[in-house]
Write a protein that holds these residues in place. Structure first.
Motif, PDB file in Angstrom:
ATOM      1  N   GLN A   1       3.993   3.667 -10.637  1.00  0.00           N
ATOM      2  CA  GLN A   1       5.211   2.848 -10.673  1.00  0.00           C
ATOM      3  C   GLN A   1       6.392   3.624 -11.242  1.00  0.00           C
ATOM      4  O   GLN A   1       7.536   3.397 -10.857  1.00  0.00           O
ATOM      5  CB  GLN A   1       4.975   1.585 -11.482  1.00  0.00           C
TER       6      GLN A   1
ATOM      7  N   THR B   1       0.268  -4.400  -7.002  1.00  0.00           N
ATOM      8  CA  THR B   1       1.695  -4.632  -7.204  1.00  0.00           C
ATOM      9  C   THR B   1       1.912  -4.617  -8.708  1.00  0.00           C
ATOM     10  O   THR B   1       1.250  -5.349  -9.444  1.00  0.00           O
ATOM     11  CB  THR B   1       2.140  -5.980  -6.607  1.00  0.00           C
TER      12      THR B   1
ATOM     13  N   ALA C   1       4.388   4.182  -3.338  1.00  0.00           N
ATOM     14  CA  ALA C   1       4.926   2.944  -3.896  1.00  0.00           C
ATOM     15  C   ALA C   1       6.325   2.663  -3.363  1.00  0.00           C
ATOM     16  O   ALA C   1       7.104   3.589  -3.121  1.00  0.00           O
ATOM     17  CB  ALA C   1       4.962   3.038  -5.422  1.00  0.00           C
TER      18      ALA C   1
ATOM     19  N   SER D   1       9.595  -4.972  -8.757  1.00  0.00           N
ATOM     20  CA  SER D   1       8.253  -5.091  -8.201  1.00  0.00           C
ATOM     21  C   SER D   1       7.944  -3.854  -7.368  1.00  0.00           C
ATOM     22  O   SER D   1       8.664  -3.543  -6.419  1.00  0.00           O
ATOM     23  CB  SER D   1       8.180  -6.348  -7.329  1.00  0.00           C
ATOM     24  N   SER D   2       6.874  -3.150  -7.747  1.00  0.00           N
ATOM     25  CA  SER D   2       6.470  -1.937  -7.029  1.00  0.00           C
ATOM     26  C   SER D   2       5.161  -2.208  -6.292  1.00  0.00           C
ATOM     27  O   SER D   2       4.129  -2.449  -6.918  1.00  0.00           O
ATOM     28  CB  SER D   2       6.273  -0.777  -8.007  1.00  0.00           C
ATOM     29  N   ASP D   3       5.232  -2.187  -4.963  1.00  0.00           N
ATOM     30  CA  ASP D   3       4.033  -2.366  -4.144  1.00  0.00           C
ATOM     31  C   ASP D   3       3.418  -0.997  -3.887  1.00  0.00           C
ATOM     32  O   ASP D   3       4.091  -0.099  -3.358  1.00  0.00           O
ATOM     33  CB  ASP D   3       4.369  -3.046  -2.818  1.00  0.00           C
TER      34      ASP D   3
ATOM     35  N   SER E   1      10.170   4.476  -0.035  1.00  0.00           N
ATOM     36  CA  SER E   1       8.853   4.727  -0.608  1.00  0.00           C
ATOM     37  C   SER E   1       8.835   6.081  -1.309  1.00  0.00           C
ATOM     38  O   SER E   1       9.496   7.027  -0.880  1.00  0.00           O
ATOM     39  CB  SER E   1       7.781   4.713   0.488  1.00  0.00           C
TER      40      SER E   1
ATOM     41  N   VAL F   1       0.434   1.229  -2.126  1.00  0.00           N
ATOM     42  CA  VAL F   1      -0.525   1.237  -1.015  1.00  0.00           C
ATOM     43  C   VAL F   1      -1.246   2.580  -0.980  1.00  0.00           C
ATOM     44  O   VAL F   1      -0.762   3.579  -1.504  1.00  0.00           O
ATOM     45  CB  VAL F   1       0.161   0.960   0.339  1.00  0.00           C
TER      46      VAL F   1
ATOM     47  N   HIS G   1      -2.804  -2.377   0.774  1.00  0.00           N
ATOM     48  CA  HIS G   1      -2.322  -2.731  -0.563  1.00  0.00           C
ATOM     49  C   HIS G   1      -3.384  -2.430  -1.613  1.00  0.00           C
ATOM     50  O   HIS G   1      -4.565  -2.753  -1.431  1.00  0.00           O
ATOM     51  CB  HIS G   1      -1.958  -4.214  -0.609  1.00  0.00           C
TER      52      HIS G   1
ATOM     53  N   THR H   1      11.052  -2.994  -5.008  1.00  0.00           N
ATOM     54  CA  THR H   1      11.969  -4.063  -4.642  1.00  0.00           C
ATOM     55  C   THR H   1      12.507  -4.668  -5.931  1.00  0.00           C
ATOM     56  O   THR H   1      11.730  -4.952  -6.848  1.00  0.00           O
ATOM     57  CB  THR H   1      11.243  -5.161  -3.832  1.00  0.00           C
TER      58      THR H   1
ATOM     59  N   SER I   1      -5.468  -5.578  -5.447  1.00  0.00           N
ATOM     60  CA  SER I   1      -6.354  -5.876  -4.320  1.00  0.00           C
ATOM     61  C   SER I   1      -7.676  -5.155  -4.529  1.00  0.00           C
ATOM     62  O   SER I   1      -8.724  -5.634  -4.106  1.00  0.00           O
ATOM     63  CB  SER I   1      -5.736  -5.425  -2.999  1.00  0.00           C
TER      64      SER I   1
END
Length: 150
Positions: free
Chosen positions: A63, A136, A104, A123-125, A13, A127, A133, A107, A93
């Motif tokens: 990101q 993404t 972030a 893909s960057s999640d 992260s 939070v 969340h 993956t 979200s």
């Protein structure tokens, strides 16, 4: 050529990014958004937010830190001088708001070869400070093949 074995790799992260009101306003001006939600804290509060709301594409700012990890990964084999941004998508979200502290995690969702070019879907999640969340951000990077000299 990008190393296909990085598919599925999850990077650490990123450091928390504190979303600033002026950064939101600057970004909104850069993308030519005149919405009062992006510029006026009072208009944002009336709409139910705690502060100004970032335009949807603002997530690329957060990101970027994750994509920097990919580019710095020698095992990945991504030559930035050959990268073309192929696609960008966001799945929210909730909106990003000034005052959010965002982290972030990247993956590598897919690595495909197409006509000598590599296509990397990252893909960057993202939070918030509570781990909830927010968004993404999915980028597809095209890494152009090296030219062959005759």
């Amino acid at each position: 050529m990008v190393n296909p074995e990085i598919q599925g790799r999850v990077y650490p992260s990123t450091a928390p990014y504190l979303v600033g009101r002026e950064k939101v306003r600057e970004f909104a001006r850069a993308v030519h958004s005149a919405s009062p939600l992006h510029h006026d804290p009072e208009a944002a509060r009336v709409a139910g937010y705690t502060d100004v709301v970032a335009p949807p594409t603002f997530a690329v700012v957060v990101q970027e830190g994750t994509l920097a990890q990919l580019l710095a990964d020698d095992e990945a084999g991504v030559d930035f001088s050959r990268v073309v941004h192929g696609d960008q998508r966001f799945s929210y979200s909730r909106p990003i708001v000034a005052g959010d502290e965002l982290t972030a995690t990247l993956t590598i969702a897919a690595v495909k070869q197409l006509g000598g070019h590599s296509m990397v879907t990252a893909s960057s999640d993202v939070v918030d400070a509570d781990g909830a969340h927010v968004v993404t951000a999915i980028s597809t990077l095209v890494v152009r093949a090296e030219e062959e000299h005759a």
